[in-house]
Design an enzyme around this catalytic site. Structure first.
Site, PDB file in Angstrom:
ATOM      1  N   PRO A   1      -4.365   0.546  18.627  1.00 25.62           N
ATOM      2  CA  PRO A   1      -4.081   0.103  17.253  1.00 25.62           C
ATOM      3  C   PRO A   1      -4.175   1.178  16.176  1.00 25.62           C
ATOM      4  O   PRO A   1      -3.899   0.903  15.013  1.00 25.62           O
ATOM      5  CB  PRO A   1      -5.123  -0.995  17.024  1.00 25.62           C
ATOM      6  CG  PRO A   1      -6.197  -0.745  18.010  1.00 25.62           C
ATOM      7  CD  PRO A   1      -5.576  -0.078  19.183  1.00 25.62           C
TER       8      PRO A   1
ATOM      9  N   HIS B   1       0.846  -1.197   0.000  1.00 28.08           N
ATOM     10  CA  HIS B   1       0.000   0.000   0.000  1.00 28.08           C
ATOM     11  C   HIS B   1       0.881   1.246   0.000  1.00 28.08           C
ATOM     12  O   HIS B   1       1.817   1.348   0.779  1.00 28.08           O
ATOM     13  CB  HIS B   1      -0.929   0.003   1.232  1.00 28.08           C
ATOM     14  CG  HIS B   1      -2.168  -0.810   1.015  1.00 28.08           C
ATOM     15  ND1 HIS B   1      -3.399  -0.447   1.503  1.00 28.08           N
ATOM     16  CD2 HIS B   1      -2.374  -1.947   0.318  1.00 28.08           C
ATOM     17  CE1 HIS B   1      -4.295  -1.346   1.138  1.00 28.08           C
ATOM     18  NE2 HIS B   1      -3.704  -2.271   0.423  1.00 28.08           N
TER      19      HIS B   1
ATOM     20  N   TYR C   1      -9.215   5.804   7.312  1.00 30.54           N
ATOM     21  CA  TYR C   1      -9.328   6.146   8.733  1.00 30.54           C
ATOM     22  C   TYR C   1     -10.381   7.245   8.836  1.00 30.54           C
ATOM     23  O   TYR C   1     -10.250   8.291   8.188  1.00 30.54           O
ATOM     24  CB  TYR C   1      -7.988   6.661   9.287  1.00 30.54           C
ATOM     25  CG  TYR C   1      -6.953   5.564   9.481  1.00 30.54           C
ATOM     26  CD1 TYR C   1      -6.204   5.090   8.403  1.00 30.54           C
ATOM     27  CD2 TYR C   1      -6.722   5.021  10.737  1.00 30.54           C
ATOM     28  CE1 TYR C   1      -5.265   4.083   8.580  1.00 30.54           C
ATOM     29  CE2 TYR C   1      -5.779   4.012  10.925  1.00 30.54           C
ATOM     30  CZ  TYR C   1      -5.061   3.553   9.839  1.00 30.54           C
ATOM     31  OH  TYR C   1      -4.133   2.550  10.019  1.00 30.54           O
TER      32      TYR C   1
HETATM   33  P1  RFL Z   1       1.133 -11.911  21.692  1.00 29.26           P
HETATM   34  O1  RFL Z   1       0.698 -11.987  20.273  1.00 29.26           O
HETATM   35  O2  RFL Z   1       0.153 -11.504  22.715  1.00 29.26           O
HETATM   36  O3  RFL Z   1       1.751 -13.330  22.061  1.00 29.26           O
HETATM   37  C1  RFL Z   1       2.079 -13.685  23.383  1.00 29.26           C
HETATM   38  C2  RFL Z   1       2.013 -15.185  23.508  1.00 29.26           C
HETATM   39  O4  RFL Z   1       2.391 -15.556  24.825  1.00 29.26           O
HETATM   40  C3  RFL Z   1       1.503 -16.533  25.323  1.00 29.26           C
HETATM   41  N1  RFL Z   1       1.509 -16.507  26.792  1.00 29.26           N
HETATM   42  C4  RFL Z   1       2.190 -17.406  27.541  1.00 29.26           C
HETATM   43  N2  RFL Z   1       2.956 -18.455  27.212  1.00 29.26           N
HETATM   44  C5  RFL Z   1       3.495 -19.176  28.222  1.00 29.26           C
HETATM   45  N3  RFL Z   1       3.292 -18.900  29.540  1.00 29.26           N
HETATM   46  C6  RFL Z   1       2.520 -17.863  29.913  1.00 29.26           C
HETATM   47  N4  RFL Z   1       2.323 -17.597  31.203  1.00 29.26           N
HETATM   48  C7  RFL Z   1       1.948 -17.056  28.904  1.00 29.26           C
HETATM   49  N5  RFL Z   1       1.144 -15.965  28.907  1.00 29.26           N
HETATM   50  C8  RFL Z   1       0.897 -15.651  27.633  1.00 29.26           C
HETATM   51  C9  RFL Z   1       0.160 -16.140  24.719  1.00 29.26           C
HETATM   52  O5  RFL Z   1      -0.748 -17.230  24.694  1.00 29.26           O
HETATM   53  C10 RFL Z   1       0.592 -15.696  23.324  1.00 29.26           C
HETATM   54  O6  RFL Z   1       0.580 -16.762  22.402  1.00 29.26           O
HETATM   55  O7  RFL Z   1       2.372 -10.912  21.845  1.00 29.26           O
HETATM   56  P2  RFL Z   1       3.570 -10.544  20.855  1.00 29.26           P
HETATM   57  O8  RFL Z   1       4.192 -11.776  20.268  1.00 29.26           O
HETATM   58  O9  RFL Z   1       4.397  -9.566  21.581  1.00 29.26           O
HETATM   59  O10 RFL Z   1       2.896  -9.841  19.590  1.00 29.26           O
HETATM   60  C11 RFL Z   1       2.307  -8.578  19.725  1.00 29.26           C
HETATM   61  C12 RFL Z   1       1.091  -8.438  18.806  1.00 29.26           C
HETATM   62  O11 RFL Z   1       0.299  -9.607  18.880  1.00 29.26           O
HETATM   63  C13 RFL Z   1       0.265  -7.236  19.203  1.00 29.26           C
HETATM   64  O12 RFL Z   1       1.086  -6.093  19.390  1.00 29.26           O
HETATM   65  C14 RFL Z   1      -0.795  -6.839  18.197  1.00 29.26           C
HETATM   66  O13 RFL Z   1      -1.610  -7.889  17.774  1.00 29.26           O
HETATM   67  C15 RFL Z   1      -1.661  -5.771  18.869  1.00 29.26           C
HETATM   68  N6  RFL Z   1      -2.934  -5.662  18.246  1.00 29.26           N
HETATM   69  C16 RFL Z   1      -3.001  -4.988  17.084  1.00 29.26           C
HETATM   70  N7  RFL Z   1      -1.880  -4.385  16.588  1.00 29.26           N
HETATM   71  C17 RFL Z   1      -1.923  -3.742  15.437  1.00 29.26           C
HETATM   72  O14 RFL Z   1      -0.878  -3.248  14.990  1.00 29.26           O
HETATM   73  N8  RFL Z   1      -3.120  -3.644  14.728  1.00 29.26           N
HETATM   74  C18 RFL Z   1      -4.272  -4.256  15.183  1.00 29.26           C
HETATM   75  O15 RFL Z   1      -5.296  -4.200  14.553  1.00 29.26           O
HETATM   76  C19 RFL Z   1      -4.251  -4.935  16.402  1.00 29.26           C
HETATM   77  N9  RFL Z   1      -5.350  -5.545  16.901  1.00 29.26           N
HETATM   78  C20 RFL Z   1      -4.076  -6.264  18.817  1.00 29.26           C
HETATM   79  C21 RFL Z   1      -5.289  -6.204  18.104  1.00 29.26           C
HETATM   80  C22 RFL Z   1      -4.036  -6.910  20.064  1.00 29.26           C
HETATM   81  C23 RFL Z   1      -5.165  -7.486  20.630  1.00 29.26           C
HETATM   82  N10 RFL Z   1      -5.073  -8.076  21.948  1.00 29.26           N
HETATM   83  C24 RFL Z   1      -3.817  -8.085  22.646  1.00 29.26           C
HETATM   84  C25 RFL Z   1      -6.118  -8.572  22.698  1.00 29.26           C
HETATM   85  C26 RFL Z   1      -6.413  -6.812  18.620  1.00 29.26           C
HETATM   86  C27 RFL Z   1      -6.379  -7.452  19.880  1.00 29.26           C
HETATM   87  C28 RFL Z   1      -7.658  -8.096  20.333  1.00 29.26           C
HETATM   88  C1  PHB Z   2      -6.142  -4.086  10.541  1.00 20.32           C
HETATM   89  O1  PHB Z   2      -6.233  -4.315   9.333  1.00 20.32           O
HETATM   90  O2  PHB Z   2      -6.469  -4.932  11.396  1.00 20.32           O
HETATM   91  C2  PHB Z   2      -5.644  -2.763  11.002  1.00 20.32           C
HETATM   92  C3  PHB Z   2      -5.123  -1.885  10.077  1.00 20.32           C
HETATM   93  C4  PHB Z   2      -4.665  -0.637  10.512  1.00 20.32           C
HETATM   94  C5  PHB Z   2      -4.737  -0.304  11.841  1.00 20.32           C
HETATM   95  C6  PHB Z   2      -5.256  -1.204  12.761  1.00 20.32           C
HETATM   96  C7  PHB Z   2      -5.719  -2.446  12.346  1.00 20.32           C
HETATM   97  O3  PHB Z   2      -4.319   0.925  12.254  1.00 20.32           O
END
Ligand code: RFL
Ligand code: PHB
Length: 404
Positions: A295, A75, A203
């Site tokens: 996010p 993009h 957005y």
């Molecule tokens: P993760 O992906 O949370 O992975 C952590 C892993 O650790 C495990 N865990 C354990 N394992 C062993 N022992 C324990 N005691 C443990 N406790 C936990 C968990 O099961 C999991 O598998 O962290 P990581 O790797 O740092 O990655 C970070 C990203 O996942 C995160 O920053 C993003 O997904 C945040 N986020 C979003 N970011 C964006 O840039 N755009 C988004 O649209 C977006 N949507 C989101 C999101 C995070 C969400 N969360 C945390 C609920 C939507 C949600 C719902």
């Molecule tokens: C998504 O595609 O999930 C997404 C994209 C942009 C954002 C947050 C989430 O800022």
């Protein structure tokens, strides 16, 4: 009790833990991943969707970009819709050729898990009662799986276990500082097999609240609505979601909007959170274990990747070159980039969301700020530069730094 020995014990098999494992494997450094959930659960979690160029380059460095190159959507711009009018931010034009890639976190996770399986690397899924011990002196990890107790002796522990993990929680209170801001609303997200409303992300800043039109492919869309924290997923039928989204869009987008049954629907609360430092003796926190961003700036996954770039590089320097410099500088280097992404994510969130507490004056000021950003090349450049991702400070990944 079964006793295992390794160089790095990685807690958590999210994108941070998996990417670290892959980069260490490529460098010939031994490691084990310990994850509390099942591999199916980890592979199916739907979250982020936008990769910065530096994250794409790092996945390439890790040798897991084959699928990404084929299916990732480059993009070159985003749209900001305010006062019923769309304004394009020319990301590529404003940042000397940079771009972002639309590629779901689910896919990143699957690609990394697949590479791990191919290389027959050791992972323990569904590990119970994971505990980390003595990380100042002689670190080890204990857990239970299928009724068997395990002890993993290691040189270092990488805490990649997300916001609710055990690693940060194991650090004594007097050794850690945390900084936090909780927002008074959440994002209701849906995934649906319908073509996206537009080729680029939109957005939306509107009187009714924020909305975001994103996608995963030309046939799969991801949409979000700002909702009060008191709302429950059950309050939102698909019909209600599409109707509300339509009301927040401009006329043209409303006409182009294709609706359909949702295949996932969830509400995520918004939070800014930073832990300082990110290293405690032989324990290193990375990704969501150390920091959370709302996010709005699409930075969560990308920050996890940049921490791992620094951490893998520090371990490679330690084991292959006998230098502790990377390890000693890890926390400071990460935090510099983390705070900049925190600032950007906070700023985008403030600019584009409705806050119940804001006065008419606050709202007017915000609208003036947005109008200024959108009418000024300098303003748009500030947004674009942050959105495509700020550069890393790394010798190890010199090619990445230059490519970005
Ligand atoms: P993760 O992906 O949370 O992975 C952590 C892993 O650790 C495990 N865990 C354990 N394992 C062993 N022992 C324990 N005691 C443990 N406790 C936990 C968990 O099961 C999991 O598998 O962290 P990581 O790797 O740092 O990655 C970070 C990203 O996942 C995160 O920053 C993003 O997904 C945040 N986020 C979003 N970011 C964006 O840039 N755009 C988004 O649209 C977006 N949507 C989101 C999101 C995070 C969400 N969360 C945390 C609920 C939507 C949600 C719902
Ligand atoms: C998504 O595609 O999930 C997404 C994209 C942009 C954002 C947050 C989430 O800022």
């Amino acid at each position: 009790m079964e006793i295992l020995n390794t160089q790095v014990a990685i807690i958590g098999s999210g994108p941070a833990g998996l990417l670290l494992g892959q980069l260490l494997h490529k460098a010939g450094i031994q490691h084990i991943i310990i994850e509390q959930r099942s591999s199916e659960y980890v592979a199916s979690r739907i979250r982020a969707g936008i990769l910065e160029q530096v994250s794409v380059d790092l996945l390439k460095e890790a040798g897991v970009d084959q699928h990404l190159r084929e299916y990732g959507l480059p993009h070159h711009g985003i749209e900001i819709l305010t006062n019923g009018e769309k304004h394009r931010i020319d990301l590529t034009g404003l940042t000397h050729g940079k771009q972002v890639t639309v590629y779901g976190q689910t896919e990143v996770t699957k690609d990394l898990m697949h590479a791990r399986e191919q290389a027959e690397l050791i992972s323990f899924y569904e590990a119970n009662d994971v505990k980390i011990h003595d990380f100042e002196q002689s670190p080890h990890v204990t857990f239970n799986k299928n009724g068997m107790n395990y002890k993993v002796n290691c040189d270092f522990i990488a805490g990649c276990d997300g916001y609710h993990g055990v690693c940060r929680a194991s650090v004594p209170q007097d050794k850690i500082n945390t900084f936090e801001k909780v927002y008074p609303f959440g994002w209701l997200g849906i995934l649906a097999d319908v073509p996206p409303v537009s080729d680029e992300l939109i957005y939306v800043q509107s009187e009714r609240g924020f909305a975001l039109c994103s996608m995963r492919s030309s046939t799969r869309s991801r949409y979000y609505l700002q909702v009060p924290l008191t709302d429950k997923v059950e309050d939102w039928s698909d019909e209600r979601f599409w109707e509300e989204l339509g009301k927040r869009l401009d006329e043209e987008s409303r006409k182009n909007l294709v609706t359909g049954a949702s295949i996932e629907k969830s509400i995520a609360p918004l939070r800014s959170f930073v832990t300082e430092p990110m290293r405690f003796g032989k324990l290193f926190l990375a990704g969501d274990a150390a920091h959370i961003v709302p996010p709005t700036g699409a930075k969560g996954l990308n920050l996890a990747a940049s921490d791992i770039a620094y951490l893998s590089s520090a371990f490679i320097e330690y084991y292959l070159e006998g230098s502790e410099q990377g390890i000693n500088e890890y926390s400071e280097k990460c935090l510099k980039r983390v705070w900049k992404a925190e600032r950007f994510s906070w700023w985008m969130t403030h600019l584009l969301h409705r806050f119940e507490t804001e006065s008419e004056f606050d709202l007017k000021i915000k609208q003036a700020e947005l109008a200024y950003i959108l009418s000024s090349e300098a303003g748009q450049t500030t947004l674009a530069e942050n959105y495509v991702g700020l550069p890393y400070e790394l010798g190890q990944f010199e090619n990445i730094k230059q490519a970005s």
